[in-house]
Design a protein around this motif. Structure first.
Motif, short mmCIF file in Angstrom:
data_model
loop_
_atom_site.label_atom_id
_atom_site.label_comp_id
_atom_site.label_asym_id
_atom_site.label_seq_id
_atom_site.Cartn_x
_atom_site.Cartn_y
_atom_site.Cartn_z
N LYS A 27 0.84 -1.20 0.00
CA LYS A 27 0.00 0.00 0.00
C LYS A 27 0.87 1.25 0.00
O LYS A 27 0.63 2.21 -0.70
CB LYS A 27 -0.92 -0.01 1.22
N SER A 28 1.95 1.18 0.81
CA SER A 28 2.85 2.33 0.87
C SER A 28 3.45 2.62 -0.49
O SER A 28 3.51 3.76 -0.93
CB SER A 28 3.95 2.06 1.89
N LYS A 29 3.88 1.57 -1.18
CA LYS A 29 4.45 1.74 -2.52
C LYS A 29 3.40 2.30 -3.46
O LYS A 29 3.67 3.22 -4.24
CB LYS A 29 4.97 0.41 -3.04
N ASP A 30 2.20 1.75 -3.43
CA ASP A 30 1.13 2.22 -4.30
C ASP A 30 0.82 3.69 -4.04
O ASP A 30 0.55 4.45 -4.96
CB ASP A 30 -0.13 1.38 -4.11
N ASP A 31 0.86 4.08 -2.77
CA ASP A 31 0.54 5.46 -2.42
C ASP A 31 1.59 6.43 -2.91
O ASP A 31 1.32 7.63 -3.03
CB ASP A 31 0.39 5.60 -0.90
N LYS A 32 2.77 5.96 -3.20
CA LYS A 32 3.84 6.82 -3.68
C LYS A 32 4.07 6.69 -5.18
O LYS A 32 4.97 7.32 -5.73
CB LYS A 32 5.14 6.50 -2.92
N TYR A 59 7.05 11.22 -4.91
CA TYR A 59 6.18 10.40 -5.75
C TYR A 59 6.87 9.99 -7.04
O TYR A 59 7.66 10.74 -7.61
CB TYR A 59 4.89 11.15 -6.09
N ASP A 82 -4.41 5.45 -11.78
CA ASP A 82 -4.88 6.42 -10.79
C ASP A 82 -5.56 7.62 -11.44
O ASP A 82 -6.46 8.22 -10.85
CB ASP A 82 -3.69 6.94 -9.95
N SER A 239 -11.60 9.29 -5.23
CA SER A 239 -10.16 9.45 -5.00
C SER A 239 -9.70 10.89 -5.19
O SER A 239 -8.50 11.17 -5.23
CB SER A 239 -9.38 8.54 -5.94
N ASP A 242 -7.17 12.08 -2.55
CA ASP A 242 -5.95 11.32 -2.29
C ASP A 242 -4.75 12.27 -2.36
O ASP A 242 -4.67 13.13 -3.25
CB ASP A 242 -5.78 10.21 -3.34
N GLU A 243 -3.82 12.08 -1.45
CA GLU A 243 -2.68 12.98 -1.38
C GLU A 243 -1.87 12.99 -2.67
O GLU A 243 -1.39 14.02 -3.12
CB GLU A 243 -1.78 12.60 -0.20
N LYS A 244 -1.73 11.82 -3.30
CA LYS A 244 -0.92 11.79 -4.51
C LYS A 244 -1.62 12.49 -5.68
O LYS A 244 -0.96 13.05 -6.56
CB LYS A 244 -0.55 10.35 -4.89
#
Length: 273
Positions: A27-32, A59, A82, A239, A242-244
């Motif tokens: 999840k961490s990787k996906d979020d970045k 990112y 995304d 979404s 979402d931060e990204k």
């Protein structure tokens, strides 16, 4: 039995913790990582410039180029990507309605002004009775082309025709011009066969034209069409915050990207501010 049960419980707990840790890492990787579907020109080019700016924010931007306008929405709807950067809002709204998708706009980035370009004639002052003008044949782009011809005194449309205008809405045609309707990508190919051609920004770029240097006339920044057909970042509903995604839009509307667009495209692509 108790010892065996205890061992089973401990093993199960360790397994659960391991799965949770691995899931968390994924999840961490996906979020970045930001996976975005884009059109080649100018969208993917602009996104390439955004890569290092997003890296500074932590990112990784992964860009995939698509040659159509359908798949970029479908892959965002499915969650495979995304975001996308290919389209304007009227197209997106029409697509959602027809396909039952749930893509929303989270940022307005640029618009690509329509321009009138020379064909067999080099100036609108040379227009004569019966001349032909090639325009895109899809509803959205044809309306923009006809509005631009109207703005330059070549035709007059019926009152209220606006952004849904077609050739059937031409009320006055003092030069008896023949409107040649072609698929958008084909319009630039008939410059040797028609008096003038009307192209949108990305197809003008692909054909090697510069709005600033080659267009006889083009949409102004305050025109209804320019404001309406600004190109957007599309994401699946839900979404938006979402931060990204926020980081992506922030970078694409930054001064660095604005300057890149202004310096690179010579008016064929204009930042939306």
């Amino acid at each position: 039995m108790k010892k065996g049960l205890k061992q089973i419980l401990v093993t199960t707990l360790i397994g659960a913790l391991l799965v949770g840790t691995l899931a968390g890492c994924g999840k961490s990787k996906d979020d970045k990582t930001i996976k975005i579907a884009a059109s080649a020109t100018p969208h993917a080019e602009i996104l390439e410039q955004a890569k290092p700016l997003l890296e500074e924010k932590g990112y990784t931007l992964e860009i995939t180029v698509f040659n159509d306008y359908v798949q970029p929405n479908l892959v965002v709807e499915s969650g495979e990507f995304d975001a996308n950067y290919t389209q304007h809002l009227p197209y997106l709204e029409s697509f959602n309605k027809e396909q039952g998708t749930h893509i929303v706009s989270v940022g307005k980035i640029h618009y690509e002004p329509f321009g009138i370009y020379p064909g067999t004639k080099k100036s609108l002052s040379d227009i004569a009775d019966g001349d032909s003008i090639a325009v895109p044949n899809d509803t959205t782009n044809e309306a923009r082309a006809l509005l631009l011809l109207q703005d330059n005194g070549i035709i007059t449309l019926k009152e209220g025709a606006g952004l849904t205008a077609t050739v059937n809405d031409i009320a006055e045609n003092p030069y008896n011009v023949k409107i040649v309707e072609l698929e958008a990508a084909q319009v630039a190919r008939v410059v040797d066969e028609t008096s003038f051609v009307v192209l949108n920004g990305n197809y003008a770029l692909e054909a090697g034209y510069s709005v600033g240097k080659d267009a006889i006339a083009y949409e102004q920044a305050d025109s209804e069409a320019a404001k309406t057909y600004v190109n957007i970042i599309g994401v699946k509903e839900g979404s938006e915050n979402d931060e990204k995604i926020k980081a992506l839009v922030e970078v694409l509307t930054s001064d660095e990207i604005t300057n890149y667009i202004n310096e690179t495209y010579d008016g064929a692509v204009i930042p939306f501010k």
